[in-house]
Design a protein around this motif. Structure first.
Motif, PDB file in Angstrom:
ATOM      1  N   LEU B 204       0.867  -1.183   0.000  1.00 21.77           N
ATOM      2  CA  LEU B 204       0.000   0.000   0.000  1.00 21.77           C
ATOM      3  C   LEU B 204       0.899   1.227   0.000  1.00 21.77           C
ATOM      4  N   ALA B 205       0.653   2.169  -0.881  1.00 16.72           N
ATOM      5  CA  ALA B 205       1.532   3.344  -0.925  1.00 16.72           C
ATOM      6  C   ALA B 205       0.803   4.531  -1.516  1.00 16.72           C
ATOM      7  N   GLY B 206       1.193   5.716  -1.035  1.00 17.11           N
ATOM      8  CA  GLY B 206       0.642   6.935  -1.609  1.00 17.11           C
ATOM      9  C   GLY B 206       0.912   8.133  -0.723  1.00 17.11           C
ATOM     10  N   LYS B 207       0.491   9.296  -1.189  1.00 18.32           N
ATOM     11  CA  LYS B 207       0.671  10.535  -0.447  1.00 18.32           C
ATOM     12  C   LYS B 207      -0.548  10.802   0.422  1.00 18.32           C
ATOM     13  N   VAL B 208      -0.294  11.410   1.570  1.00 23.91           N
ATOM     14  CA  VAL B 208      -1.382  11.775   2.465  1.00 23.91           C
ATOM     15  C   VAL B 208      -1.207  13.220   2.907  1.00 23.91           C
ATOM     16  N   ARG B 209      -2.313  13.844   3.183  1.00 19.65           N
ATOM     17  CA  ARG B 209      -2.309  15.206   3.715  1.00 19.65           C
ATOM     18  C   ARG B 209      -3.299  15.239   4.862  1.00 19.65           C
ATOM     19  N   MET B 210      -2.856  15.751   6.002  1.00 23.50           N
ATOM     20  CA  MET B 210      -3.733  15.834   7.170  1.00 23.50           C
ATOM     21  C   MET B 210      -3.872  17.285   7.623  1.00 23.50           C
ATOM     22  N   ASP B 211      -5.075  17.686   7.954  1.00 23.35           N
ATOM     23  CA  ASP B 211      -5.357  19.054   8.390  1.00 23.35           C
ATOM     24  C   ASP B 211      -5.231  19.168   9.896  1.00 23.35           C
ATOM     25  N   LEU B 212      -4.452  20.135  10.360  1.00 22.80           N
ATOM     26  CA  LEU B 212      -4.339  20.374  11.794  1.00 22.80           C
ATOM     27  C   LEU B 212      -5.578  21.090  12.309  1.00 22.80           C
ATOM     28  N   PRO B 213      -5.946  20.881  13.590  1.00 24.60           N
ATOM     29  CA  PRO B 213      -7.130  21.561  14.132  1.00 24.60           C
ATOM     30  C   PRO B 213      -7.012  23.079  14.064  1.00 24.60           C
ATOM     31  N   ASP B 214      -5.786  23.581  14.228  1.00 28.26           N
ATOM     32  CA  ASP B 214      -5.553  25.012  14.111  1.00 28.26           C
ATOM     33  C   ASP B 214      -5.560  25.385  12.630  1.00 28.26           C
ATOM     34  N   ARG B 215      -6.566  26.071  12.216  1.00 29.90           N
ATOM     35  CA  ARG B 215      -6.717  26.333  10.779  1.00 29.90           C
ATOM     36  C   ARG B 215      -5.641  27.265  10.241  1.00 29.90           C
ATOM     37  N   LYS B 216      -4.916  27.948  11.138  1.00 34.34           N
ATOM     38  CA  LYS B 216      -3.835  28.811  10.663  1.00 34.34           C
ATOM     39  C   LYS B 216      -2.614  27.991  10.253  1.00 34.34           C
ATOM     40  N   SER B 217      -2.571  26.732  10.702  1.00 36.30           N
ATOM     41  CA  SER B 217      -1.407  25.898  10.414  1.00 36.30           C
ATOM     42  C   SER B 217      -1.487  25.326   9.007  1.00 36.30           C
ATOM     43  N   PRO B 218      -0.331  25.211   8.344  1.00 39.59           N
ATOM     44  CA  PRO B 218      -0.320  24.445   7.103  1.00 39.59           C
ATOM     45  C   PRO B 218      -0.638  22.984   7.412  1.00 39.59           C
ATOM     46  N   PRO B 219      -0.968  22.190   6.408  1.00 35.49           N
ATOM     47  CA  PRO B 219      -1.262  20.785   6.677  1.00 35.49           C
ATOM     48  C   PRO B 219       0.012  19.968   6.854  1.00 35.49           C
ATOM     49  N   PHE B 220      -0.162  18.756   7.374  1.00 37.68           N
ATOM     50  CA  PHE B 220       0.921  17.784   7.374  1.00 37.68           C
ATOM     51  C   PHE B 220       0.887  17.076   6.022  1.00 37.68           C
ATOM     52  N   ASP B 221       1.988  17.103   5.311  1.00 38.69           N
ATOM     53  CA  ASP B 221       2.105  16.397   4.042  1.00 38.69           C
ATOM     54  C   ASP B 221       3.119  15.274   4.191  1.00 38.69           C
ATOM     55  N   GLY B 222       2.721  14.076   3.750  1.00 39.50           N
ATOM     56  CA  GLY B 222       3.654  12.968   3.865  1.00 39.50           C
ATOM     57  C   GLY B 222       3.266  11.816   2.974  1.00 39.50           C
ATOM     58  N   THR B 223       3.903  10.688   3.229  1.00 43.97           N
ATOM     59  CA  THR B 223       3.607   9.463   2.491  1.00 43.97           C
ATOM     60  C   THR B 223       3.236   8.361   3.481  1.00 43.97           C
ATOM     61  N   PHE B 224       2.418   7.455   3.021  1.00 42.50           N
ATOM     62  CA  PHE B 224       2.045   6.285   3.806  1.00 42.50           C
ATOM     63  C   PHE B 224       2.369   5.060   2.966  1.00 42.50           C
ATOM     64  N   ARG B 225       3.236   4.177   3.508  1.00 46.36           N
ATOM     65  CA  ARG B 225       3.587   2.941   2.810  1.00 46.36           C
ATOM     66  C   ARG B 225       3.411   1.793   3.789  1.00 46.36           C
ATOM     67  N   ALA B 226       2.899   0.691   3.298  1.00 47.65           N
ATOM     68  CA  ALA B 226       2.703  -0.458   4.182  1.00 47.65           C
ATOM     69  C   ALA B 226       2.789  -1.753   3.388  1.00 47.65           C
ATOM     70  N   VAL B 227       3.181  -2.810   4.101  1.00 49.03           N
ATOM     71  CA  VAL B 227       3.165  -4.160   3.551  1.00 49.03           C
ATOM     72  C   VAL B 227       2.082  -4.930   4.287  1.00 49.03           C
ATOM     73  N   LEU B 228       1.186  -5.537   3.530  1.00 52.79           N
ATOM     74  CA  LEU B 228       0.129  -6.358   4.120  1.00 52.79           C
ATOM     75  C   LEU B 228       0.369  -7.815   3.735  1.00 52.79           C
ATOM     76  N   THR B 229       0.311  -8.668   4.742  1.00 53.76           N
ATOM     77  CA  THR B 229       0.451 -10.104   4.515  1.00 53.76           C
ATOM     78  C   THR B 229      -0.846 -10.760   4.963  1.00 53.76           C
ATOM     79  N   TYR B 230      -1.449 -11.513   4.062  1.00 54.37           N
ATOM     80  CA  TYR B 230      -2.776 -12.068   4.319  1.00 54.37           C
ATOM     81  C   TYR B 230      -2.666 -13.529   4.737  1.00 54.37           C
TER      82      TYR B 230
END
Lengths: 83, 270
Positions: B204-230
């Motif tokens: 699983l991989a891709g970019k993520v953006r999260m909004d901080l509760p303080d609207r004056k703050s820029p967002p957190f920008d990052g990536t999320f990568r994961a390995v899933l084993t079923y």
């Protein structure tokens, strides 16, 4: 024919590429996960409340260490860290 | 943050607290102090935090709940924790804990590592990288899953997943910090791709953006990568990382700066 072979070769290589991705992610996970020595706060014997702590203290004949925080919008969780 | 990261996590303080049962209470929105907390505050200078110089107080009680000793959560009765190293914080706490005498004769408990746990979900380890002392202390959260495993069911071919479907996990990927973010992110955005990666495994991989509760703050920008084993019976083992720049306002530079933030995510039970 050559293009078909190329496509076939690419398709066969894809699991290898993804396996390489997987190993890089696992390596990044292992690097990011804290070592036990960095998690000392979770070796403390936590009680969920002062009431629970005092009940256990009486039963186990042990002292209590109690921390309070005031003047904050949210209480947070001192043990887990979002505070 | 400083009490936990600089003191309660320090090996010398952990050892000093080995005989103790540890607990805390935090006030929200100026709520009334509970009946069992108010007497302790009154005995330590009054209910107002101005009485002691900070909003953190530490109390040592004996086995019968009697107050033996209290001290300010910050050294030297100042509310400003800056400029003191973790070692200085720890030395202060050890000294004050030992002043109570409570730990001398009490049974010293074994101290197994007990991390936050859930029956079916994920555990997150969140921290700044490249920082020291309290800022480097990891936050650990555990979250029960609802339909996240269904969202991440084994793919037969690459498929797109809306990061918002994993918001119950990702919204918690913020660091510890008093006077900074105190609540989860208010929005989770991004597109992730779940791709087969060999027998019983997917990436699983891709970019993520999260909004901080303080609207004056820029967002957190990052990536999320994961390995899933079923495994069999719907069991999923996940190992992943979120990496990105967490926005913090630098008062010296009078500008926003990104502090590298890393989150290790692991499925539970293992």
């Amino acid at each position: 024919m050559k293009s078909s072979l190329a496509i076939l070769a690419f398709c066969l290589a894809c699991p290898v590429l993804r396996a390489g991705d997987a190993q890089r992610i696992l390596d990044a996970f292992n690097a990011a996960r804290p070592a036990e020595r960095e998690l000392g706060v979770f070796k403390l014997d936590w009680a969920d409340s002062l009431k629970d702590a005092k009940t256990r203290a009486t039963r186990e004949r042990r002292p209590v260490f109690f921390v309070t925080t005031t003047q904050l919008k949210e209480a947070g969780n001192l043990r887990d860290g979002h505070c | 943050m400083h009490v936990r990261g600089s003191s309660l996590s320090h090996p010398e303080v952990v050892e000093a607290l080995r005989p103790f049962i540890v607990t805390f209470w935090g006030q929200s929105n100026n709520e009334r102090l509970p009946d069992d907390v108010l007497p302790l505050h009154q005995a330590s200078g009054g209910a107002s935090h101005f009485a002691t110089g900070s909003n953190v107080r530490c109390f040592v009680l004996d086995a019968d709940g009697r107050l033996l000793h209290w001290f300010n959560g910050f050294p030297n009765h100042t509310g400003n924790p800056m400029g003191r190293s973790s070692d200085e914080f720890a030395a202060y706490y050890v000294r004050e804990i030992n002043r109570s005498g409570a730990g001398r004769t009490a049974r010293r408990a074994e101290m197994p590592l007990k991390l936050p746990e859930v029956g079916n979900g994920v555990r997150l380890f969140i921290r700044f990288t490249g920082q020291r002392d309290a800022h480097a202390s990891p936050v650990v959260e555990a979250v029960e899953s609802l339909d996240e495993w269904k969202t991440l069911s084994p793919p037969t071919s690459a498929r797109e997943i809306d990061a918002a479907k994993l918001s119950r996990w990702l919204r918690l990927c913020y660091p510890a910090g008093v006077n900074e973010q105190l609540e989860p992110y208010t929005g989770v955005h991004g597109k992730l791709t779940l791709t087969p990666a060999g027998p019983n495994q997917a990436v699983l991989a891709g970019k993520v953006r999260m909004d901080l509760p303080d609207r004056k703050s820029p967002p957190f920008d990052g990536t999320f990568r994961a390995v899933l084993t079923y495994g069999t019976g719907g069991a999923v083992r996940l190992r992943g990382v979120v990496e990105g720049g967490y926005p913090r306002f630098d008062w010296n530079q009078v500008a926003w700066a990104d502090w590298p933030l890393t989150v290790a995510i692991e499925s539970r039970p293992d």
